[in-house]
Design an enzyme around this catalytic site. Structure first.
Site, mmCIF file in Angstrom:
data_model
loop_
_atom_site.group_PDB
_atom_site.id
_atom_site.type_symbol
_atom_site.label_atom_id
_atom_site.label_comp_id
_atom_site.label_asym_id
_atom_site.label_seq_id
_atom_site.Cartn_x
_atom_site.Cartn_y
_atom_site.Cartn_z
ATOM 1 N N GLY A 46 0.834 -1.198 0.000
ATOM 2 C CA GLY A 46 0.000 0.000 0.000
ATOM 3 C C GLY A 46 0.863 1.240 0.000
ATOM 4 N N GLN A 51 2.738 10.024 0.976
ATOM 5 C CA GLN A 51 4.080 9.461 1.154
ATOM 6 C C GLN A 51 5.039 9.852 0.033
ATOM 7 O OE1 GLN A 51 2.218 5.375 1.886
ATOM 8 N NE2 GLN A 51 4.108 5.230 3.058
ATOM 9 N N CYS A 91 5.406 0.128 7.239
ATOM 10 C CA CYS A 91 5.095 1.297 6.420
ATOM 11 C C CYS A 91 6.342 1.650 5.616
ATOM 12 C CB CYS A 91 4.689 2.466 7.315
ATOM 13 S SG CYS A 91 4.264 3.970 6.409
ATOM 14 N N LEU A 92 6.155 1.953 4.350
ATOM 15 C CA LEU A 92 7.303 2.332 3.518
ATOM 16 C C LEU A 92 7.944 3.624 4.015
ATOM 17 C CD1 LEU A 92 5.904 1.358 0.018
ATOM 18 C CD2 LEU A 92 7.784 0.277 1.262
ATOM 19 N N HIS A 133 -4.962 1.983 7.033
ATOM 20 C CA HIS A 133 -3.604 2.513 7.232
ATOM 21 C C HIS A 133 -3.323 3.624 6.196
ATOM 22 C CE1 HIS A 133 0.938 1.738 7.762
ATOM 23 N NE2 HIS A 133 0.872 2.459 6.649
ATOM 24 N N GLU A 134 -3.703 3.377 4.952
ATOM 25 C CA GLU A 134 -3.418 4.358 3.877
ATOM 26 C C GLU A 134 -4.308 5.599 3.999
ATOM 27 O OE1 GLU A 134 -0.736 3.824 2.477
ATOM 28 O OE2 GLU A 134 -0.544 1.683 2.899
ATOM 29 N N HIS A 137 -2.779 8.001 6.335
ATOM 30 C CA HIS A 137 -1.741 8.850 5.727
ATOM 31 C C HIS A 137 -2.357 10.124 5.140
ATOM 32 C CE1 HIS A 137 1.973 6.570 5.951
ATOM 33 N NE2 HIS A 137 1.422 5.481 5.438
#
Ligand code: QAP
Ligand code: CO
Length: 171
Positions: A46, A51, A91-92, A133-134, A137
């Site tokens: 994701g 991000q 998370c990236l 989660h996304e 962000h």
């Protein structure tokens, strides 16, 4: 297509609240393609526009094993939530760290797809967790906000140190 640079915690730009997408056009579809390329290269399941320092309400996800189920969500809104599940999340933007987070187990989400068509999706398990989660962000929220202050500070310190070393090496 191009791979995009991913912002890393504690970059303050990750705290930006994203604005709704006004038009779904070819420029947006090009951004979506770049976001998929970036996510698959990582590899990740994701990625939110926040991000990659684009503050529009847009996210991409693919939780399939073969990277053959790309899903782009534009202006996503959660309509219903059910149940609770604890997942080890990564998370990236927080590379190398994983912590357990509790979220709804099932959700109903409404969004526009890549063609600007309104879609309602019922998601569960990892897909539901990833979408939540996304969407966080897009509101400037990170999974580390759900863990203890002590753990978050430890992660912050380690990542800042890594980032400092990388900038020093580049000179
Ligand atoms: C969000 O995260 C997610 O630390 C997506 O070194 C993750 O794709 C939701 C990644 C898990 C639910 C469960 C993380 C890649 C990828 C790292 C990701 C890393 C390399 C994270
Ligand atoms: Co993330």
């Amino acid at each position: 297509m191009a791979k995009l640079k991913i912002l890393e915690f504690p970059d303050p730009r990750l705290r930006t609240k994203a604005s709704p997408v006004e038009v779904v056009d070819d420029d947006l579809r090009a951004l979506i393609a770049d976001m998929f390329e970036t996510m698959y290269a990582a590899p990740g399941i994701g990625l939110a526009a926040t991000q990659v320092d684009v503050h529009k309400r847009l996210l991409v996800t693919d939780i399939s094993a073969n990277s053959d189920a790309p899903l782009a969500l534009i202006n996503p809104v959660i309509l219903e939530k059910d149940g609770l599940v604890a997942t080890d999340e990564g998370c990236l933007s927080v590379p190398g760290f994983y912590e357990e987070v509790e979220r709804a187990e099932q959700i109903k989400v409404r969004f526009l797809d890549r063609d600007g068509v309104e879609v309602e999706l019922e998601a569960e398990g990892l897909q539901a967790v990833c979408i939540q989660h996304e969407i966080d962000h897009l509101d400037g929220k990170l999974f580390v906000d759900y863990i203890s202050e002590a753990k978050r500070q430890r992660i912050r310190k380690k990542l800042l140190k890594e980032q400092r070393q990388l900038t020093a090496e580049a000179t």
